[in-house]
Design a protein around this motif. Sequence first.
Motif, PDB file in Angstrom:
ATOM      1  N   LEU A 127       0.828  -1.200   0.000  1.00 60.60           N
ATOM      2  CA  LEU A 127       0.000   0.000   0.000  1.00 60.60           C
ATOM      3  C   LEU A 127       0.870   1.260   0.000  1.00 60.60           C
ATOM      4  CD1 LEU A 127      -2.936   0.937   0.087  1.00 60.60           C
ATOM      5  CD2 LEU A 127      -2.777   0.913   2.581  1.00 60.60           C
ATOM      6  N   ALA A 128       1.949   1.247   0.753  1.00 57.57           N
ATOM      7  CA  ALA A 128       2.865   2.393   0.771  1.00 57.57           C
ATOM      8  C   ALA A 128       3.509   2.589  -0.601  1.00 57.57           C
ATOM      9  CB  ALA A 128       3.939   2.185   1.839  1.00 57.57           C
ATOM     10  N   ALA A 129       3.862   1.503  -1.279  1.00 57.44           N
ATOM     11  CA  ALA A 129       4.445   1.611  -2.621  1.00 57.44           C
ATOM     12  C   ALA A 129       3.440   2.202  -3.606  1.00 57.44           C
ATOM     13  CB  ALA A 129       4.928   0.242  -3.105  1.00 57.44           C
ATOM     14  N   VAL A 130       2.178   1.834  -3.482  1.00 48.64           N
ATOM     15  CA  VAL A 130       1.150   2.401  -4.355  1.00 48.64           C
ATOM     16  C   VAL A 130       0.998   3.900  -4.084  1.00 48.64           C
ATOM     17  CG1 VAL A 130      -1.329   2.379  -4.876  1.00 48.64           C
ATOM     18  CG2 VAL A 130      -0.068   0.232  -4.708  1.00 48.64           C
ATOM     19  N   VAL A 131       1.042   4.290  -2.817  1.00 46.93           N
ATOM     20  CA  VAL A 131       0.955   5.714  -2.479  1.00 46.93           C
ATOM     21  C   VAL A 131       2.143   6.468  -3.057  1.00 46.93           C
ATOM     22  CG1 VAL A 131       1.015   7.358  -0.550  1.00 46.93           C
ATOM     23  CG2 VAL A 131      -0.481   5.371  -0.446  1.00 46.93           C
ATOM     24  N   VAL A 132       3.322   5.892  -2.995  1.00 43.27           N
ATOM     25  CA  VAL A 132       4.507   6.526  -3.611  1.00 43.27           C
ATOM     26  C   VAL A 132       4.304   6.656  -5.115  1.00 43.27           C
ATOM     27  CG1 VAL A 132       6.957   6.165  -4.130  1.00 43.27           C
ATOM     28  CG2 VAL A 132       6.119   5.841  -1.803  1.00 43.27           C
ATOM     29  N   GLY A 133       3.778   5.602  -5.745  1.00 42.86           N
ATOM     30  CA  GLY A 133       3.507   5.663  -7.182  1.00 42.86           C
ATOM     31  C   GLY A 133       2.511   6.752  -7.522  1.00 42.86           C
ATOM     32  N   LEU A 134       1.472   6.913  -6.720  1.00 36.67           N
ATOM     33  CA  LEU A 134       0.506   7.986  -6.943  1.00 36.67           C
ATOM     34  C   LEU A 134       1.139   9.358  -6.753  1.00 36.67           C
ATOM     35  CD1 LEU A 134      -2.653   6.471  -5.204  1.00 36.67           C
ATOM     36  CD2 LEU A 134      -2.279   6.803  -7.658  1.00 36.67           C
ATOM     37  N   ALA A 135       2.031   9.473  -5.779  1.00 40.52           N
ATOM     38  CA  ALA A 135       2.726  10.743  -5.558  1.00 40.52           C
ATOM     39  C   ALA A 135       3.631  11.079  -6.744  1.00 40.52           C
ATOM     40  CB  ALA A 135       3.531  10.682  -4.265  1.00 40.52           C
ATOM     41  N   VAL A 136       4.331  10.082  -7.264  1.00 43.28           N
ATOM     42  CA  VAL A 136       5.187  10.303  -8.440  1.00 43.28           C
ATOM     43  C   VAL A 136       4.327  10.716  -9.633  1.00 43.28           C
ATOM     44  CG1 VAL A 136       6.718   9.146 -10.096  1.00 43.28           C
ATOM     45  CG2 VAL A 136       7.024   8.774  -7.646  1.00 43.28           C
ATOM     46  N   THR A 137       3.189  10.060  -9.801  1.00 42.99           N
ATOM     47  CA  THR A 137       2.273  10.410 -10.886  1.00 42.99           C
ATOM     48  C   THR A 137       1.762  11.834 -10.732  1.00 42.99           C
ATOM     49  OG1 THR A 137       1.609   8.105 -11.069  1.00 42.99           O
ATOM     50  CG2 THR A 137       0.138   9.727 -12.050  1.00 42.99           C
ATOM     51  N   ALA A 138       1.456  12.240  -9.515  1.00 40.86           N
ATOM     52  CA  ALA A 138       0.940  13.586  -9.258  1.00 40.86           C
ATOM     53  C   ALA A 138       1.972  14.666  -9.543  1.00 40.86           C
ATOM     54  CB  ALA A 138       0.461  13.690  -7.819  1.00 40.86           C
ATOM     55  N   THR A 139       3.252  14.328  -9.472  1.00 43.13           N
ATOM     56  CA  THR A 139       4.293  15.322  -9.746  1.00 43.13           C
ATOM     57  C   THR A 139       4.540  15.517 -11.235  1.00 43.13           C
ATOM     58  OG1 THR A 139       6.095  13.707  -9.615  1.00 43.13           O
ATOM     59  CG2 THR A 139       5.466  14.833  -7.568  1.00 43.13           C
ATOM     60  N   GLY A 140       3.825  14.758 -12.061  1.00 44.50           N
ATOM     61  CA  GLY A 140       3.945  14.942 -13.503  1.00 44.50           C
ATOM     62  C   GLY A 140       4.687  13.842 -14.225  1.00 44.50           C
ATOM     63  N   TRP A 172       4.015  10.630 -14.956  1.00 38.56           N
ATOM     64  CA  TRP A 172       2.976   9.613 -14.907  1.00 38.56           C
ATOM     65  C   TRP A 172       3.493   8.222 -15.242  1.00 38.56           C
ATOM     66  CZ3 TRP A 172       1.568   6.575 -18.972  1.00 38.56           C
ATOM     67  CH2 TRP A 172       1.998   6.978 -20.242  1.00 38.56           C
ATOM     68  N   ARG A 173       4.412   8.141 -16.195  1.00 36.99           N
ATOM     69  CA  ARG A 173       4.916   6.831 -16.608  1.00 36.99           C
ATOM     70  C   ARG A 173       5.684   6.160 -15.463  1.00 36.99           C
ATOM     71  NH1 ARG A 173       5.396   5.459 -22.016  1.00 36.99           N
ATOM     72  NH2 ARG A 173       5.353   7.673 -22.518  1.00 36.99           N
ATOM     73  N   GLY A 174       6.528   6.906 -14.804  1.00 37.05           N
ATOM     74  CA  GLY A 174       7.281   6.358 -13.668  1.00 37.05           C
ATOM     75  C   GLY A 174       6.366   5.964 -12.515  1.00 37.05           C
ATOM     76  N   GLY A 175       5.348   6.789 -12.253  1.00 33.28           N
ATOM     77  CA  GLY A 175       4.406   6.470 -11.189  1.00 33.28           C
ATOM     78  C   GLY A 175       3.617   5.213 -11.466  1.00 33.28           C
ATOM     79  N   VAL A 176       3.177   5.042 -12.708  1.00 37.68           N
ATOM     80  CA  VAL A 176       2.435   3.831 -13.060  1.00 37.68           C
ATOM     81  C   VAL A 176       3.355   2.613 -13.003  1.00 37.68           C
ATOM     82  CG1 VAL A 176       1.155   2.672 -14.910  1.00 37.68           C
ATOM     83  CG2 VAL A 176       0.721   5.073 -14.409  1.00 37.68           C
ATOM     84  N   HIS A 177       4.629   2.780 -13.351  1.00 43.84           N
ATOM     85  CA  HIS A 177       5.575   1.663 -13.222  1.00 43.84           C
ATOM     86  C   HIS A 177       5.745   1.255 -11.759  1.00 43.84           C
ATOM     87  CE1 HIS A 177       7.530   2.407 -17.401  1.00 43.84           C
ATOM     88  NE2 HIS A 177       6.641   1.420 -17.448  1.00 43.84           N
ATOM     89  N   ALA A 225       1.825   1.529 -19.742  1.00 46.37           N
ATOM     90  CA  ALA A 225       2.649   2.705 -19.469  1.00 46.37           C
ATOM     91  C   ALA A 225       3.886   2.741 -20.364  1.00 46.37           C
ATOM     92  CB  ALA A 225       3.067   2.729 -17.999  1.00 46.37           C
ATOM     93  N   SER A 226       4.383   1.583 -20.732  1.00 45.02           N
ATOM     94  CA  SER A 226       5.595   1.535 -21.576  1.00 45.02           C
ATOM     95  C   SER A 226       5.303   1.767 -23.049  1.00 45.02           C
ATOM     96  CB  SER A 226       6.272   0.176 -21.416  1.00 45.02           C
ATOM     97  OG  SER A 226       6.667  -0.018 -20.077  1.00 45.02           O
ATOM     98  N   THR A 227       4.101   1.438 -23.494  1.00 47.31           N
ATOM     99  CA  THR A 227       3.821   1.502 -24.939  1.00 47.31           C
ATOM    100  C   THR A 227       3.061   2.753 -25.367  1.00 47.31           C
ATOM    101  OG1 THR A 227       1.805   0.200 -24.638  1.00 47.31           O
ATOM    102  CG2 THR A 227       3.824  -1.006 -25.179  1.00 47.31           C
TER     103      THR A 227
END
Length: 133
Positions: free
Chosen positions: A58-71, A73-78, A125-127
Amino acid sequence: MTIVHDSEESPAEPGGVPSPEEVEAELVAAGVQEPTRIDGHERRYPSTIGGALYLGVLAAVVVGLAVTATGHWRGGVHVISGALVAAAGLRLVLPARDAGMLAVRGRALDCSLLAVMGVALWILASTIPDQPS
């Protein structure tokens, strides 16, 4: 199941409904459930290793959402897809008793759904091509 009433005036009726505390006491006595209160204090931590690992996913998903929110998106979805694949792997290796909240349905279904969703997110996210700004 023994039914106990607080009132001393009327004995327990054969069709009465036991209180949640009585049900829990009998489940604890039978070894089916651990007590929710220990030494008068409410338990505030995961009771299985799977519960702690679920919090990590769950913490990793929250980090991914935070990365996505910073712009990014591809890295956050990964990151999110990696967390889902990790959850699938954890569900696969943990015994059912220790899987905690990672266990929702059967092991095969849980692992399959988590892995398929993680891999699908990674591929999408990669394609998806970058859009001009």
